[in-house]
Motif scaffolding. Structure first.
Motif, PDB file in Angstrom:
ATOM      1  N   LYS A 101       1.066  -1.036  -0.284  1.00 34.52           N
ATOM      2  CA  LYS A 101       0.158  -0.778   0.164  1.00 34.52           C
ATOM      3  C   LYS A 101       0.690   1.327   0.373  1.00 34.52           C
ATOM      4  O   LYS A 101       2.035   1.239   0.699  1.00 34.52           O
ATOM      5  N   ARG A 102       0.795   2.176  -0.575  1.00 34.19           N
ATOM      6  CA  ARG A 102       1.406   3.626  -0.592  1.00 34.19           C
ATOM      7  C   ARG A 102       0.648   5.101  -0.750  1.00 34.19           C
ATOM      8  O   ARG A 102      -0.966   4.944  -0.869  1.00 34.19           O
ATOM      9  N   VAL A 103       0.707   5.836   0.327  1.00 35.83           N
ATOM     10  CA  VAL A 103       0.202   6.625   1.259  1.00 35.83           C
ATOM     11  C   VAL A 103       1.216   8.077   0.951  1.00 35.83           C
ATOM     12  O   VAL A 103       1.994   7.594   0.768  1.00 35.83           O
ATOM     13  N   ASN A 140       2.838   0.292   9.984  1.00 35.36           N
ATOM     14  CA  ASN A 140       2.601  -1.047   8.996  1.00 35.36           C
ATOM     15  C   ASN A 140       3.938  -1.140   7.935  1.00 35.36           C
ATOM     16  O   ASN A 140       3.755  -0.994   7.243  1.00 35.36           O
ATOM     17  N   ASP A 182       3.733  -3.094   5.610  1.00 37.80           N
ATOM     18  CA  ASP A 182       3.373  -2.982   4.585  1.00 37.80           C
ATOM     19  C   ASP A 182       2.756  -1.948   3.615  1.00 37.80           C
ATOM     20  O   ASP A 182       2.402  -2.200   2.503  1.00 37.80           O
ATOM     21  N   THR A 183       2.900  -0.869   4.422  1.00 41.71           N
ATOM     22  CA  THR A 183       2.696   0.807   3.527  1.00 41.71           C
ATOM     23  C   THR A 183       3.593   1.030   3.433  1.00 41.71           C
ATOM     24  O   THR A 183       4.325   1.141   4.318  1.00 41.71           O
ATOM     25  N   TYR A 230      -1.144   6.349  -5.700  1.00 41.78           N
ATOM     26  CA  TYR A 230      -1.369   6.231  -3.895  1.00 41.78           C
ATOM     27  C   TYR A 230      -2.116   5.547  -3.516  1.00 41.78           C
ATOM     28  O   TYR A 230      -3.290   6.151  -4.441  1.00 41.78           O
ATOM     29  N   ASP A 231      -2.431   5.174  -2.653  1.00 42.72           N
ATOM     30  CA  ASP A 231      -3.944   4.691  -2.356  1.00 42.72           C
ATOM     31  C   ASP A 231      -4.377   5.612  -1.361  1.00 42.72           C
ATOM     32  O   ASP A 231      -6.129   5.432  -1.211  1.00 42.72           O
ATOM     33  N   GLY A 287      -5.585   6.620  -4.910  1.00 49.82           N
ATOM     34  CA  GLY A 287      -7.061   6.056  -4.434  1.00 49.82           C
ATOM     35  C   GLY A 287      -8.271   7.349  -4.106  1.00 49.82           C
ATOM     36  O   GLY A 287      -9.540   6.383  -3.647  1.00 49.82           O
ATOM     37  N   GLU A 322      -6.987   8.448  10.103  1.00 46.69           N
ATOM     38  CA  GLU A 322      -6.802   7.259   9.166  1.00 46.69           C
ATOM     39  C   GLU A 322      -8.598   6.383   8.911  1.00 46.69           C
ATOM     40  O   GLU A 322      -9.399   6.372   7.573  1.00 46.69           O
ATOM     41  N   LEU A 326     -10.278   5.120   5.453  1.00 47.26           N
ATOM     42  CA  LEU A 326     -10.445   4.436   5.023  1.00 47.26           C
ATOM     43  C   LEU A 326     -11.944   3.856   4.595  1.00 47.26           C
ATOM     44  O   LEU A 326     -12.404   2.671   4.604  1.00 47.26           O
TER      45      LEU A 326
END
Length: 331
Positions: A2-4, A24, A26-27, A73-74, A116, A239, A243
Motif C-alpha cells: 500500500k502507498r500513501v 504497518n 506493508d505500507t 497512491y492508495d 485512490g 485514518e 478508509l
C-alpha cells in the motif's frame, strides 16, 4: 504494498500520522514538507530512517514539484498548511497564498488513476465566524455539527487568513472531487493536543509559564471554552475517515465532544499535574477568538465507528512531561 502520501509530515499532526501509518510494514509512506512550519528534529529524522518511509523536501506551491511523484497512491492525506496564530497576524497573505496554492496544485495532480482517495485537512476555524455571530447565543447548537453555514465576519481581521484559507479549501476540494470523480473526504480538526505540537499554542504556553513559575499567571481568554482531543485519537480517527467509503464527499469533525472545558479550568488541571499554582490574571481574548468551540462527533462515529477515548486527565500528564523536558534544555 500500500502507498500513501502525508503532506505536512514534519508538522505536529502530520508527523504523528505518518509515524502511525509507517508502523504497518506493508505500507509505504511518502512524507512531503518544506519545513516552513514543521521541524527536522530527532523524532522526525527517526521517522525518515524507517525503510518504508520516503521523505521529499519540497514546496508544493510550485507546480514543477509534482514531476517527483509517480505511480498510484492508495491515499493522500493533505495536512500541509501554514498555521499558528502568530503567522495569521504577521504574514496573512502568505498563509492564504501557500495554503490555497498547495491544495490546488496537489488536487490538479490527482485523478482516479493515480489517487485512490484524497483527504483534506480543514479546521474548526472555518466556521469561527458563524459561532461568534450566531451560535454563541444559541447554546443548543454546541456541540457543533458539520452542516452549519460558514461565514467570514470581518475580511480585514488577519486572523481570517488561516480560517479563510480552510473555508475556501473545503469548497475547492469538494468541487474538484465531484467534477473529477475523485474520492475526497474533508475533516475538521478541533484542538488536537499532544507532544511535539510546537510552542505557540495555549497548552505549550501554559506549561512554559509553569516551568518559569510566572506569577501572577496571565491567561488570555480564560472564560472561553474548548474541547481538546489527544493526537493519538486524532490520527486514528483520520485514518478511519480515509478508509471509510461512507466518508467520500463528506465533511467529518474530528475531536472530542464530551470534555468541553474553560481555558482557566484547563490551567488548573496543569497546576495539579505540576504540583504548583499561583494567582491567575485573566485578560480579554484576542480579537476574533471564538468564545466556544466543541465539535459534534456523532457523524464520525456513525460513518466510521470511531470515538475518541483518551481523557484530558489521561493525556495531559504525558504532554506536560514532554514539554517540561524541552523547556529544561531551552532555559
Amino acid at each position: 504494498m500500500k502507498r500513501v502520501i502525508v503532506t505536512g509530515g514534519s508538522g505536529f499532526i502530520g508527523y504523528h500520522l505518518a509515524d502511525y501509518l509507517s508502523e504497518n510494514a506493508d505500507t509505504e509512506v511518502t512524507v512531503i514538507d518544506n519545513f516552513v512550519r514543521g521541524v527536522s528534529d530527532g523524532m522526525f529524522l527517526g521517522l525518515t530512517r524507517k525503510p518504508n518511509v520516503i521523505f521529499i523536501q519540497a514546496d508544493m506551491a510550485k507546480k514543477e514539484f509534482y514531476t517527483q511523484l509517480s505511480g498510484k497512491y492508495d491515499g493522500i492525506y493533505h495536512l500541509a498548511a501554514i498555521n499558528g496564530t502568530k503567522n495569521f497576524y504577521e504574514r496573512p497573505y502568505e498563509v492564504l497564498r501557500s495554503n490555497i496554492l498547495t491544495l490546488m496544485n496537489m488536487l490538479e495532480w490527482c485523478n482516479p488513476e493515480n489517487c485512490g482517495g484524497f483527504l483534506y485537512s480543514s479546521s474548526s476555524e472555518a466556521y469561527a465566524g458563524t459561532v461568534n455571530n450566531f451560535l454563541c447565543v444559541h447554546p443548543e447548537y454546541i456541540p457543533t455539527k458539520e452542516d452549519i453555514p460558514l461565514m467570514v465576519d470581518d475580511i480585514f481581521n488577519p486572523r481570517w487568513s488561516y480560517g479563510g484559507s480552510k473555508l475556501i479549501g473545503e469548497i475547492i476540494a469538494a468541487n474538484y472531487g465531484r467534477v473529477n470523480q475523485l474520492p475526497v473526504k474533508i475533516i475538521r480538526y478541533h484542538n488536537i493536543y499532544g507532544p511535539r505540537m510546537g510552542f505557540d499554542h495555549v497548552l505549550p504556553e501554559f506549561i512554559k509559564r509553569i516551568y518559569l513559575k510566572i506569577s501572577p499567571f496571565p491567561v488570555y481568554g480564560g472564560n472561553e471554552t474548548r474541547a481538546f482531543c489527544n493526537v493519538k485519537d486524532g490520527i486514528r480517527a483520520t485514518e478511519a475517515v480515509m478508509l471509510s467509503q461512507k466518508c467520500n464527499g463528506q465533511i467529518v469533525h474530528i475531536g472530542k465532544s464530551d470534555e468541553e472545558i474553560k481555558i482557566s479550568d484547563l490551567l488548573k488541571k496543569l497546576f495539579v499535574i505540576a504540583g504548583w499554582e499561583t494567582e491567575i490574571d485573566v485578560h480579554d481574548a484576542p480579537n476574533g477568538c471564538v468564545t466556544r468551540r466543541c465539535p459534534d462527533t456523532g457523524k464520525l462515529y456513525k460513518l466510521t465507528g470511531y470515538k475518541s477515548e483518551i481523557t484530558l486527565d489521561e493525556g495531559l500528564p504525558e504532554m506536560f512531561k514532554w514539554y517540561m523536558e524541552k523547556y529544561k534544555s531551552m532555559f
